[in-house]
Design a protein around this motif. Structure first.
Motif, short mmCIF file in Angstrom:
data_model
loop_
_atom_site.label_atom_id
_atom_site.label_comp_id
_atom_site.label_asym_id
_atom_site.label_seq_id
_atom_site.Cartn_x
_atom_site.Cartn_y
_atom_site.Cartn_z
N SER A 61 0.52 -1.16 -0.43
CA SER A 61 -0.08 -0.01 -0.17
C SER A 61 1.24 0.81 -0.09
N SER A 62 0.87 2.06 0.63
CA SER A 62 1.63 3.12 0.73
C SER A 62 0.37 4.23 1.92
N LEU A 63 2.02 4.56 2.60
CA LEU A 63 0.94 5.81 3.81
C LEU A 63 0.36 6.81 3.39
N MET A 64 0.17 6.86 1.79
CA MET A 64 -1.11 7.58 1.41
C MET A 64 -2.30 6.73 1.24
N GLY A 65 -2.18 5.40 2.08
CA GLY A 65 -2.96 4.75 2.42
C GLY A 65 -3.98 5.26 3.56
N LYS A 66 -3.25 4.75 4.57
CA LYS A 66 -3.87 5.88 5.65
C LYS A 66 -3.87 7.32 6.15
N VAL A 67 -3.05 8.33 5.23
CA VAL A 67 -2.85 9.31 4.89
C VAL A 67 -3.40 10.45 4.23
N ALA A 68 -4.52 10.54 3.34
CA ALA A 68 -4.34 11.19 1.57
C ALA A 68 -4.12 12.25 2.28
N ALA A 69 -3.81 12.81 0.43
CA ALA A 69 -3.63 14.52 0.52
C ALA A 69 -3.54 14.83 -0.93
N PRO A 70 -3.59 16.02 -0.88
CA PRO A 70 -3.87 16.59 -2.66
C PRO A 70 -3.35 16.62 -3.74
N THR A 71 -3.59 16.41 -4.72
CA THR A 71 -3.08 16.01 -6.15
C THR A 71 -2.86 14.60 -5.66
N MET A 72 -3.35 13.98 -5.36
CA MET A 72 -2.89 11.98 -5.46
C MET A 72 -4.68 11.63 -4.87
N ALA A 73 -5.38 11.49 -5.49
CA ALA A 73 -6.75 11.64 -4.87
C ALA A 73 -6.93 10.20 -5.85
N THR A 74 -6.54 9.89 -6.47
CA THR A 74 -7.05 8.49 -7.07
C THR A 74 -5.96 7.64 -6.81
N TYR A 75 -4.69 7.78 -6.75
CA TYR A 75 -3.69 6.99 -6.08
C TYR A 75 -3.95 6.63 -4.82
N SER A 76 -4.20 7.48 -3.76
CA SER A 76 -5.07 7.76 -2.40
C SER A 76 -6.07 6.69 -2.07
N ALA A 77 -6.72 6.86 -3.07
CA ALA A 77 -8.05 5.99 -3.03
C ALA A 77 -7.59 3.96 -3.27
N THR A 78 -7.09 4.17 -4.19
CA THR A 78 -6.33 3.03 -4.20
C THR A 78 -5.59 2.48 -3.21
N LYS A 79 -5.16 2.56 -2.73
CA LYS A 79 -4.17 2.18 -1.33
C LYS A 79 -4.49 2.58 -0.42
N PHE A 80 -5.92 2.93 0.12
CA PHE A 80 -7.48 2.99 1.19
C PHE A 80 -7.72 1.68 0.85
N ALA A 81 -7.77 1.29 -0.50
CA ALA A 81 -8.22 0.38 -1.05
C ALA A 81 -7.74 -1.15 -0.27
#
Length: 274
Positions: free
Chosen positions: A141-161
């Protein structure tokens, strides 16, 4: 989990974190490493590096977004090389854009590779692991799977998933003696992110640091492996003061200084272009 004498399959193995994991596994005496990605020539290069450690390396060029190709590849692997002890789902893509300026093709590519591709290969491998009643799966996953960030909305969504998928799978497969783990690196200096605008104040990690953290986490049987002090700080900050972390992320985002045009201006510009 001990790596010595085991067989691992690593997706996204032609570069970046996947390549670093393959080399780190080779250093720890793994018996065989199956290298999966789209680019056959790059896989051959990584296979040569892995083989230098006396470990058998098998390059497998396959498109993870094609379920038929994945099914055939896994069936052939099991027939030719025997059971897979460890699956590392590392393949992924990232596109950076403000949400209002994002392109559907980029969104579809991220979902297709990061999520559907991971699901597809995991499904085929997990069924066989359940039959042999042993195995381990690591979903990157990614840290962005725990903490979403601007400009990376879809990437963060996949990593949360991916985190949700990992947690659900862990509960389902535990009874079959199959371990499921999530690996959560922060910003890592790979060729995938070099074309992106980096977030301010973030110190990138190396793929080698991520690979070593994975090996350490597997030895401890950790269900989630956070990589680096920045990841731990961000996760704790999100638990204790989420409103503050959101403000920090807003200012740290590379496109924060360039907010999108109001909808009325966008509509007017579109009409003019016609």
């Amino acid at each position: 989990m001990h790596l010595q004498g085991k067989t691992a399959l690593i997706t996204g193995a032609s570069r970046g974190i996947g390549r670093a994991i393959a080399l780190e596994f080779a250093k720890h005496g793994m018996h065989r490493i199956l290298l999966v990605a789209r680019d056959h020539q790059r896989l051959e290069d990584v296979a040569a590096e892995v083989s230098a450690y006396g470990v058998e390396a098998v390059p497998i060029a396959v498109d993870l977004t094609d379920p038929i190709d994945v099914n055939i590849a896994i069936a052939q692997v099991w027939r030719n090389y025997g059971p897979i002890d460890l699956l590392i789902n590392c393949a992924g893509v990232a596109h950076q854009s403000s949400f209002l300026q994002s392109r559907l093709t980029d969104v579809q590519a991220e979902i297709s590779t990061n999520l559907v591709g991971l699901y597809t290969i995991t499904r085929f491998v997990a069924r066989r692991m359940v039959k042999q009643r042993t195995g381990a799966i690591v979903n990157v996953s990614s840290l962005m799977g725990k903490v979403a960030a601007p400009t990376m909305a879809t990437y963060s969504a996949t990593k949360f998933a991916i985190l949700g998928f990992t947690q659900a799978l862990r509960g389902e497969l535990a009874a079959h003696n199959v371990q499921v783990t999530a690996l959560l690196p922060s910003l890592t200096d790979t060729d995938m992110v070099r074309d992106l605008q980096w977030f301010r104040w973030v110190i990138p990690m190396t793929p080698q640091q991520v690979a070593k953290a994975l090996v350490d986490g597997l030895a401890r049987d950790s269900p989630e492996i956070l990589v680096g002090w920045q990841s731990h700080l961000a996760v704790w900050g999100n638990r204790l003061a989420p409103w503050l972390l959101e403000k920090v992320l807003r200012f740290a985002a590379p496109l924060a200084a360039h907010p999108p045009k109001p909808y009325s201006e966008l509509r007017e510009a579109t009409a003019t272009s016609r």
